[in-house]
Design an enzyme around this catalytic site. Sequence first.
Site, PDB file in Angstrom:
ATOM      1  N   GLU A  84      -4.279   3.767  -8.897  1.00 53.02           N
ATOM      2  CA  GLU A  84      -3.237   3.460  -8.595  1.00 53.02           C
ATOM      3  C   GLU A  84      -2.641   4.820  -9.093  1.00 53.02           C
ATOM      4  O   GLU A  84      -1.514   5.493  -7.754  1.00 53.02           O
ATOM      5  CB  GLU A  84      -2.731   2.681  -9.834  1.00 53.02           C
ATOM      6  CG  GLU A  84      -3.217   1.481  -9.525  1.00 53.02           C
ATOM      7  CD  GLU A  84      -3.153   0.993  -7.420  1.00 53.02           C
ATOM      8  OE1 GLU A  84      -1.938   1.339  -6.766  1.00 53.02           O
ATOM      9  OE2 GLU A  84      -3.562  -0.017  -7.044  1.00 53.02           O
ATOM     10  N   GLU A 115      -2.915  -5.342  -8.134  1.00 48.45           N
ATOM     11  CA  GLU A 115      -1.822  -6.253  -7.889  1.00 48.45           C
ATOM     12  C   GLU A 115      -0.611  -6.011  -8.456  1.00 48.45           C
ATOM     13  O   GLU A 115       0.222  -6.011  -8.038  1.00 48.45           O
ATOM     14  CB  GLU A 115      -1.843  -7.822  -7.755  1.00 48.45           C
ATOM     15  CG  GLU A 115      -3.065  -8.435  -6.879  1.00 48.45           C
ATOM     16  CD  GLU A 115      -3.244  -8.378  -5.420  1.00 48.45           C
ATOM     17  OE1 GLU A 115      -2.875  -7.095  -5.383  1.00 48.45           O
ATOM     18  OE2 GLU A 115      -3.245  -9.248  -4.357  1.00 48.45           O
ATOM     19  N   GLU A 147      -0.551  -9.618   5.367  1.00 50.81           N
ATOM     20  CA  GLU A 147      -0.196  -8.853   5.123  1.00 50.81           C
ATOM     21  C   GLU A 147      -0.613  -7.873   5.921  1.00 50.81           C
ATOM     22  O   GLU A 147       0.090  -6.386   6.550  1.00 50.81           O
ATOM     23  CB  GLU A 147      -1.447  -8.152   3.648  1.00 50.81           C
ATOM     24  CG  GLU A 147      -0.028  -7.043   3.526  1.00 50.81           C
ATOM     25  CD  GLU A 147      -0.558  -7.148   1.293  1.00 50.81           C
ATOM     26  OE1 GLU A 147      -0.445  -7.935   1.268  1.00 50.81           O
ATOM     27  OE2 GLU A 147      -1.487  -6.194   1.120  1.00 50.81           O
ATOM     28  N   ASP A 174      -2.094   3.294   3.287  1.00 46.63           N
ATOM     29  CA  ASP A 174      -2.439   1.728   1.960  1.00 46.63           C
ATOM     30  C   ASP A 174      -2.435   0.247   2.994  1.00 46.63           C
ATOM     31  O   ASP A 174      -3.903  -0.671   3.055  1.00 46.63           O
ATOM     32  CB  ASP A 174      -0.858   0.903   1.826  1.00 46.63           C
ATOM     33  CG  ASP A 174      -1.173  -0.228   0.688  1.00 46.63           C
ATOM     34  OD1 ASP A 174      -2.078   1.256  -0.474  1.00 46.63           O
ATOM     35  OD2 ASP A 174      -0.661  -0.503   0.847  1.00 46.63           O
TER      36      ASP A 174
HETATM   37  C1  HMH Z   1      -2.867   0.660  -3.116  1.00 43.03           C
HETATM   38  N1  HMH Z   1      -2.948  -0.973  -4.861  1.00 43.03           N
HETATM   39  C2  HMH Z   1      -2.565  -0.550  -3.748  1.00 43.03           C
HETATM   40  N2  HMH Z   1      -2.386  -0.902  -2.470  1.00 43.03           N
HETATM   41  C3  HMH Z   1      -1.697  -2.538  -2.722  1.00 43.03           C
HETATM   42  N3  HMH Z   1      -1.916  -2.841  -1.336  1.00 43.03           N
HETATM   43  C4  HMH Z   1      -2.181  -2.859  -3.871  1.00 43.03           C
HETATM   44  C5  HMH Z   1      -2.860  -2.431  -5.100  1.00 43.03           C
HETATM   45  C6  HMH Z   1      -1.892  -4.393  -4.104  1.00 43.03           C
HETATM   46  O1  HMH Z   1      -2.429  -5.331  -2.762  1.00 43.03           O
END
Ligand code: HMH
Length: 264
Positions: free
Chosen positions: A252, A182, A130, A89
């Site tokens: 996702e 999001e 973040e 991520d």
């Molecule tokens: C895969 N989808 C993914 N990572 C993230 N951090 C977000 C959404 C949301 O910012």
Amino acid sequence: MTCADRCGAVRCLLSISSSSSSPSPVKKVKRIEEQNKEIMEGTDGVTITETWLRKHTQMYVGATRHPFILDIREGSVDLSSFKRWLGQDYIFVRAFVPFVASVLVKAWKESDDKSDVEVILGGVAALNDEISWFKKEASKWGVALDSIAPQRANLEYCRFLESLAGAEMEYTRAITAFWAIEVVYQQSFAHCLEDGSKTPEELKETCRRWGNDGFAEYCRTLESIANRRLAQASDDMLAKAELIFLQVLEHEVEFWNMNHGGSA
Ligand code: HMH
């Protein structure tokens, strides 16, 4: 419209959005337009995103209640899966920054409401925070961020982000994608913090990052911007934006699948 009809429509759209042997993009958009005419009958006052969430509930639930998230919530997540998610991520979020910056530029050039720029700028600022958070969290878990290679699903998602950032992708579709990306995380991680969840203490901070009330409010603001744009869009643009929404959900799910199970 009966439930059976609606389920039929969902199945049909699933095949529209995922099959490589399905009709051309133009035909896909036409089919979505036809279905929407039917679905929109008697739905005055319901926002466009709300109609999509009703129409594609199955896919939305698949993305926001994935086994990886359910395992976190049950306290049974495999920590090597969690660490893999963290590293992957981080790579995703780095690629997300130029996409969000492109949405910011499009809002500046194309938006009918000046306040959109401020909302998106807030998103850019949150991403700055973040990235620092990922570094701190990775060192806590002993994950070496610099030596991680992106896995296939991640590369494909990042490539999709790049296509969304292109000049040919207009603001309406870009902001729709931004909201969808999001909201999946917000809904997923908020689920891990609800009453009755057994999320381990050491994972709660991660869940709060996306599951907190402020982030939920931010997602509602993005949703209302998307709905304002979609309400002014042509049928063709609406169907194209819906396809983007479905593609986000698919990416996702693949992203969660990549992290869930298997060996680290
Ligand atoms: C895969 N989808 C993914 N990572 C993230 N951090 C977000 C959404 C949301 O910012």
